[in-house]
Design an enzyme around this catalytic site. Structure first.
Site, short mmCIF file in Angstrom:
data_model
loop_
_atom_site.label_atom_id
_atom_site.label_comp_id
_atom_site.label_asym_id
_atom_site.label_seq_id
_atom_site.Cartn_x
_atom_site.Cartn_y
_atom_site.Cartn_z
N LYS A 93 40.45 47.49 42.97
CA LYS A 93 41.58 47.05 43.80
C LYS A 93 41.90 45.55 43.70
CE LYS A 93 42.96 50.15 44.68
NZ LYS A 93 43.34 51.09 43.57
N GLY B 126 43.38 44.36 41.06
CA GLY B 126 44.54 44.22 40.18
C GLY B 126 44.22 44.62 38.75
N HIS C 225 34.01 47.69 35.92
CA HIS C 225 33.83 47.14 37.26
C HIS C 225 32.41 46.60 37.44
CE1 HIS C 225 37.68 48.42 38.69
NE2 HIS C 225 37.40 49.70 38.78
N ARG D 108 40.40 38.51 43.39
CA ARG D 108 41.48 38.62 44.37
C ARG D 108 40.88 38.35 45.74
NH1 ARG D 108 45.25 44.05 45.59
NH2 ARG D 108 47.02 42.88 46.45
N SER E 107 43.75 46.97 50.28
CA SER E 107 44.17 47.84 49.19
C SER E 107 43.24 49.06 49.08
CB SER E 107 44.17 47.04 47.88
OG SER E 107 44.67 47.81 46.83
N ARG F 266 50.77 50.24 44.95
CA ARG F 266 51.10 50.41 46.36
C ARG F 266 52.18 49.40 46.74
NH1 ARG F 266 49.37 48.72 51.49
NH2 ARG F 266 48.30 47.01 50.44
N LYS F 267 51.77 48.13 46.96
CA LYS F 267 52.77 47.11 47.29
C LYS F 267 52.76 45.96 46.29
CE LYS F 267 53.07 47.53 52.34
NZ LYS F 267 52.84 46.76 53.58
P1 A3P Z 1 47.94 46.78 46.81
O1 A3P Z 1 47.23 47.99 47.32
O2 A3P Z 1 47.62 45.55 47.62
O3 A3P Z 1 49.40 46.98 46.63
P2 A3P Z 1 43.50 48.14 40.89
O4 A3P Z 1 44.44 48.20 39.75
O5 A3P Z 1 42.35 47.21 40.66
O6 A3P Z 1 43.12 49.46 41.40
O7 A3P Z 1 44.29 47.38 42.05
C1 A3P Z 1 45.42 47.97 42.67
C2 A3P Z 1 46.19 46.88 43.36
O8 A3P Z 1 46.96 46.14 42.38
C3 A3P Z 1 47.20 47.46 44.34
O9 A3P Z 1 47.36 46.47 45.34
C4 A3P Z 1 48.42 47.59 43.44
O10 A3P Z 1 49.63 47.71 44.13
C5 A3P Z 1 48.35 46.29 42.67
N1 A3P Z 1 49.09 46.32 41.40
C6 A3P Z 1 49.17 47.34 40.51
N2 A3P Z 1 49.98 47.01 39.49
C7 A3P Z 1 50.43 45.76 39.74
C8 A3P Z 1 51.32 44.88 39.04
N3 A3P Z 1 51.90 45.24 37.90
N4 A3P Z 1 51.56 43.68 39.59
C9 A3P Z 1 50.98 43.31 40.75
N5 A3P Z 1 50.14 44.09 41.45
C10 A3P Z 1 49.86 45.31 40.96
#
Ligand code: A3P
Length: 304
Positions: A48, A50, A112, A134, A142, A269-270
């Site tokens: 989570k 990014g 990870h 992050r 997240s 998600r966001k």
């Molecule tokens: P949020 O839940 O805060 O929106 P991971 O890829 O490590 O599982 O992390 C997921 C997080 O990265 C989520 O955060 C997701 O929305 C965000 N994310 C995914 N793609 C992204 C992008 N292209 N740019 C910015 N954030 C992104």
């Protein structure tokens, strides 16, 4: 020791970090069998932080000459970032021993695991590692939302309250956690050996993606030429990999390509900095801030 983690999965503690039992098995397998090549690229993150974004950015940077960034033949338009850049944990899952010798170079893998758990062959090679950090408050939020998207019919994933989840996260009991200890390992290594580990922050990517893309390309030994800069290749990569663009691609909206129980869309998600404000209470903020401050104290690693 065994405990339930922030997403309520049963986790095992091994050398200071928490793993699902099958993940620990695959970590052992890739530690033993993975043979690094000097041209390999390893993308390390906490879940989570990014990961999906970093995978797409690094793939786009390293393949910019083969795939036109905006062209129809670009793999990122039709394949999820997690398929384009697989996790070592998944490749070696269930004791699989894959043949990766014919994978075209540069081979890019996600992981990870903490730095200390990377295979010796990675540390002994000239592999390039990129770590993405992050703010743990956003990681927690997240993760909390991600956990709620997991199927409710699996007994080991029964939903828990946000308070319980938060308490476990603060104790560091989360997938591959504690995330601050993981970050510190890569942070220290990035200072000792900057040519090996590039340490990035999600917040900095959000703030100035072009600048961070240049750092990525330089670290990987493929800096952008003046010609490319003039042709706005950096802007194209940023747009291609933006949350807005990736999250709206059909391939990222449907299907379950990474885990049989998780929809591709759950990785988008966001995509904001500071969304913790919408979810955490003031006392949660105080607790986690204090916790992280204690951990990062004196390390030189700061939150943005
Ligand atoms: P949020 O839940 O805060 O929106 P991971 O890829 O490590 O599982 O992390 C997921 C997080 O990265 C989520 O955060 C997701 O929305 C965000 N994310 C995914 N793609 C992204 C992008 N292209 N740019 C910015 N954030 C992104």
């Amino acid at each position: 020791p065994k405990e339930r983690g922030a997403m309520n999965q049963p986790l095992n503690l091994y050398k200071g970090f928490w793993y699902r039992s099958h993940a620990l098995e695959s970590v052992m397998a890739f530690q033993r069998h993975f043979q690094a090549q000097d041209s390999d690229i390893i993308l390390a993150t906490a879940p989570k932080a990014g990961t999906t974004w970093l995978k797409s950015l690094v793939f786009a940077v390293t393949h910019r000459s083969q795939y036109r960034i905006t062209g129809q033949n670009n793999l990122l338009l039709t394949t999820t970032p997690h398929e384009v850049v697989p996790f070592l944990e998944e490749i070696y899952n269930h004791n699989k021993s894959p043949d990766l010798t014919s994978t075209p170079s540069p081979r890019i893998f996600g992981t990870h695991v903490p730095y200390t758990m990377l295979p010796e062959s990675v540390k002994a090679s000239k592999c390039k590692i990129i770590y993405l950090f992050r703010n743990p408050k956003d990681i927690f939020v997240s993760m909390w939302h991600f956990g709620r998207m997991l199927p409710k019919d699996i007994p080991s994933l029964q939903p828990i309250t946000i308070e319980e989840s938060f308490e476990r996260f603060c104790k560091g009991i989360s997938l591959f956690g504690p995330c601050w200890d993981q970050a510190l390992e890569y942070w220290k290594r990035s200072i000792e050996k900057p040519e090996e580990v590039l340490f990035l922050k999600y917040e900095e990517l959000k703030e100035d993606i072009n600048k961070q893309l240049k750092r990525i390309a330089e670290h990987l030994g493929c800096p952008f030429s003046y010609k490319e800069e003039n042709a706005e290749v950096i802007e194209d990569i940023a747009k291609l990999c933006s949350f807005q663009h990736l999250s709206n691609l059909e391939v990222n909206k449907t299907g379950k390509d990474l885990f049989p129980q998780v929809e591709n869309r759950a990785f988008f998600r966001k995509g904001l900095v500071g969304d913790w404000k919408s979810t955490l209470t003031p006392s949660m903020v105080e607790t986690l801030d204090w916790m992280v401050e204690q951990k990062l104290h004196d390390s030189g690693l700061t939150l943005n």
